[in-house]
Design an enzyme around this catalytic site. Structure first.
Site, PDB file in Angstrom:
ATOM      1  N   GLN A  15      22.853  24.398  50.468  1.00  0.00           N
ATOM      2  CA  GLN A  15      23.125  25.811  50.691  1.00  0.00           C
ATOM      3  C   GLN A  15      23.777  26.014  52.050  1.00  0.00           C
ATOM      4  O   GLN A  15      23.652  25.180  52.947  1.00  0.00           O
ATOM      5  CB  GLN A  15      21.833  26.610  50.681  1.00  0.00           C
ATOM      6  CG  GLN A  15      21.101  26.611  49.365  1.00  0.00           C
ATOM      7  CD  GLN A  15      19.963  27.629  49.409  1.00  0.00           C
ATOM      8  OE1 GLN A  15      20.181  28.804  49.719  1.00  0.00           O
ATOM      9  NE2 GLN A  15      18.766  27.180  49.117  1.00  0.00           N
ATOM     10  N   CYS A  32      20.815  24.461  32.875  1.00  0.00           N
ATOM     11  CA  CYS A  32      20.925  24.460  34.345  1.00  0.00           C
ATOM     12  C   CYS A  32      22.059  25.382  34.784  1.00  0.00           C
ATOM     13  O   CYS A  32      23.186  25.241  34.320  1.00  0.00           O
ATOM     14  CB  CYS A  32      21.190  23.034  34.828  1.00  0.00           C
ATOM     15  SG  CYS A  32      21.656  22.958  36.566  1.00  0.00           S
ATOM     16  N   ASN A  84      17.604  21.702  50.577  1.00  0.00           N
ATOM     17  CA  ASN A  84      16.177  21.778  50.332  1.00  0.00           C
ATOM     18  C   ASN A  84      15.946  20.972  49.072  1.00  0.00           C
ATOM     19  O   ASN A  84      16.411  21.362  48.006  1.00  0.00           O
ATOM     20  CB  ASN A  84      15.815  23.253  50.113  1.00  0.00           C
ATOM     21  CG  ASN A  84      14.436  23.560  50.583  1.00  0.00           C
ATOM     22  OD1 ASN A  84      13.854  22.824  51.368  1.00  0.00           O
ATOM     23  ND2 ASN A  84      13.909  24.665  50.107  1.00  0.00           N
ATOM     24  N   HIS A 118      23.830  16.263  36.820  1.00  0.00           N
ATOM     25  CA  HIS A 118      22.543  16.926  37.014  1.00  0.00           C
ATOM     26  C   HIS A 118      21.498  15.966  37.609  1.00  0.00           C
ATOM     27  O   HIS A 118      20.534  16.390  38.219  1.00  0.00           O
ATOM     28  CB  HIS A 118      22.060  17.443  35.646  1.00  0.00           C
ATOM     29  CG  HIS A 118      20.817  18.259  35.687  1.00  0.00           C
ATOM     30  ND1 HIS A 118      20.797  19.574  36.102  1.00  0.00           N
ATOM     31  CD2 HIS A 118      19.530  17.940  35.380  1.00  0.00           C
ATOM     32  CE1 HIS A 118      19.546  20.042  36.030  1.00  0.00           C
ATOM     33  NE2 HIS A 118      18.763  19.077  35.595  1.00  0.00           N
ATOM     34  N   SER A 151      14.073  25.215  43.569  1.00  0.00           N
ATOM     35  CA  SER A 151      13.912  25.766  42.225  1.00  0.00           C
ATOM     36  C   SER A 151      14.756  25.057  41.167  1.00  0.00           C
ATOM     37  O   SER A 151      14.496  25.188  39.996  1.00  0.00           O
ATOM     38  CB  SER A 151      14.254  27.256  42.245  1.00  0.00           C
ATOM     39  OG  SER A 151      15.536  27.427  42.835  1.00  0.00           O
ATOM     40  N   HIS A 154      22.022  19.951  45.062  1.00  0.00           N
ATOM     41  CA  HIS A 154      22.851  20.977  45.698  1.00  0.00           C
ATOM     42  C   HIS A 154      22.342  21.309  47.085  1.00  0.00           C
ATOM     43  O   HIS A 154      21.200  21.018  47.430  1.00  0.00           O
ATOM     44  CB  HIS A 154      22.862  22.251  44.843  1.00  0.00           C
ATOM     45  CG  HIS A 154      21.545  22.972  44.812  1.00  0.00           C
ATOM     46  ND1 HIS A 154      20.455  22.525  44.085  1.00  0.00           N
ATOM     47  CD2 HIS A 154      21.134  24.106  45.426  1.00  0.00           C
ATOM     48  CE1 HIS A 154      19.445  23.359  44.252  1.00  0.00           C
ATOM     49  NE2 HIS A 154      19.815  24.331  45.069  1.00  0.00           N
ATOM     50  N   HIS A 201      19.150  20.186  40.019  1.00  0.00           N
ATOM     51  CA  HIS A 201      20.555  19.768  40.142  1.00  0.00           C
ATOM     52  C   HIS A 201      20.886  19.625  41.631  1.00  0.00           C
ATOM     53  O   HIS A 201      20.731  20.569  42.392  1.00  0.00           O
ATOM     54  CB  HIS A 201      21.479  20.814  39.498  1.00  0.00           C
ATOM     55  CG  HIS A 201      22.885  20.335  39.333  1.00  0.00           C
ATOM     56  ND1 HIS A 201      23.496  20.188  38.115  1.00  0.00           N
ATOM     57  CD2 HIS A 201      23.798  19.933  40.251  1.00  0.00           C
ATOM     58  CE1 HIS A 201      24.726  19.742  38.292  1.00  0.00           C
ATOM     59  NE2 HIS A 201      24.935  19.577  39.580  1.00  0.00           N
ATOM     60  N   CYS A 255      25.083  23.224  36.437  1.00  0.00           N
ATOM     61  CA  CYS A 255      25.893  22.242  35.705  1.00  0.00           C
ATOM     62  C   CYS A 255      27.257  22.843  35.334  1.00  0.00           C
ATOM     63  O   CYS A 255      27.383  24.055  35.152  1.00  0.00           O
ATOM     64  CB  CYS A 255      25.155  21.788  34.447  1.00  0.00           C
ATOM     65  SG  CYS A 255      23.962  20.459  34.737  1.00  0.00           S
TER      66      CYS A 255
END
Ligand code: ZN
Length: 347
Positions: free
Chosen positions: A169, A51, A154, A114, A162, A167, A165, A54
């Protein structure tokens, strides 16, 4: 004939965009029929050596992540917006109109783990995420060429995310983008007429009526907005009318972490899966204006309809004519309201 919201096709005005939504409640296509699906989404490892988010792992090019232990943000290795680029405006015969756009894109890892999404993290960890949102908004918004800071998440493969993990933006840019620009216009019109922010009067009504209220705490409330388009769409509204991430008190920041966790837990409990969505904040623009009309809020746009695998598509009539939904906002709100505030995995 008197209009019955539960039986008659009708249109509802989205106050935030000024656009109408078609509602067709007579099509009894309920979004949820009580089935629970055992999906294979679970069982992610705490750490994935492949990943790129990570701790300690390599990213694109020669970048690599530090051994971070809380939150972590970095400039997106594949940024859609760049700070050092042309901002020239071109009008070619009033027909080909364009403008160079400056900006920056960042990635925010919510946790070194993760496998932990916002609804499954400790509340103190969600508070760390809120602190990072505030910090990024302050720092990016202070740059002279940044007039809007769009923070979003998202989540889920179905949304085209995609990397699993957890996250979010940030896209920060020179121009106020289309969605907040529509809201700015609506907010201004309303504020000039009523001297209160649109969302403070709207929230007051929703807290009295309660039929579209999903959950609340001292500082925030979550409603399925009257004009919702997505089956499980919600709007998180601050109880005090403030405009920016940086206007929040320490208590309000804690309140935001609490409410984000409460609504995302309810979402996971709908189908007992990690619930996909696009979600994001609409704080005031960072264009140096005061913005007394602006009211801080957050949108959740989940795509799921009747099961963990059936997604609503925006096609046909909706691409060509108008947004449309079948079940009413009141039905979805009732369903979300009844769901537990304890995550199904923690029961
Ligand atoms: Zn908004």
């Amino acid at each position: 004939m008197k209009l019955d919201f539960t039986k008659h096709p009708h249109r509802r005005l989205n106050l935030l965009t000024g656009e109408w939504v078609q509602v067709s409640p007579q099509r009894t296509q309920r979004p949820w029929q009580g089935q629970e699906e055992e999906t294979s989404g679970d069982g992610k490892p705490e750490y994935d050596p492949k990943c790129y988010l990570c701790p300690g792992n390599d990213r694109a090019g020669d970048a690599s992540n530090p051994e971070y232990t809380s939150t972590f943000s970095f400039v997106n290795d594949f940024s859609a917006l760049l700070p050092d680029t042309s901002n020239e405006e071109i009008n070619d015969n009033d027909l080909l109109i364009s403008k160079g756009e400056r900006g920056m894109c960042k990635v925010i890892c919510f946790s070194p783990r993760h496998d932990l999404t916002l609804p499954e993290m400790e509340i103190s960890q969600v508070e760390d995420v809120v602190d990072l949102w505030v910090k990024e908004y302050r720092e990016l918004g202070a740059k002279p060429f940044i007039n809007y800071v769009q923070i979003f998440e998202n989540k889920g493969e179905v949304m085209g995310c995609s990397n699993p993990h957890p996250h979010g933006q940030i896209w920060a840019q020179e121009t106020i983008p289309e969605e907040p620009a529509k809201e700015l216009k609506q907010f201004k019109n309303y504020y000039e007429k009523h001297t209160h922010t649109l969302l403070s009067n709207y929230l007051k009504l929703e807290l009295e009526r309660k039929e579209r209220l999903v959950v609340e705490n001292d500082h925030f409330a979550v409603v399925v907005p009257f004009w919702a388009f997505w089956p499980f769409e919600t709007l998180v509204i601050s109880k005090r009318p403030f405009a920016r991430f940086t206007d929040m008190s320490e208590e309000e920041k804690k309140g935001l972490a609490d409410i984000v966790q409460k609504i995302t837990i309810k979402y996971d409990n709908v189908f007992k899966v990690s619930f996909p969505y696009s979600a994001g904040f609409h704080p005031a623009p960072t264009d140096g204006e005061e913005h007394p009309e602006w009211h801080f809020h957050m949108h959740f746009y989940p795509p799921l309809l009747r099961s963990a695998t059936i997604k609503k598509f925006r096609v046909g009539y909706e691409m060509l004519a108008n947004s449309q939904r079948d079940v009413t906002a009141e039905y979805s709100a009732g369903l979300l309201r009844e769901l537990s505030e304890v995550h199904y995995k923690h029961k």
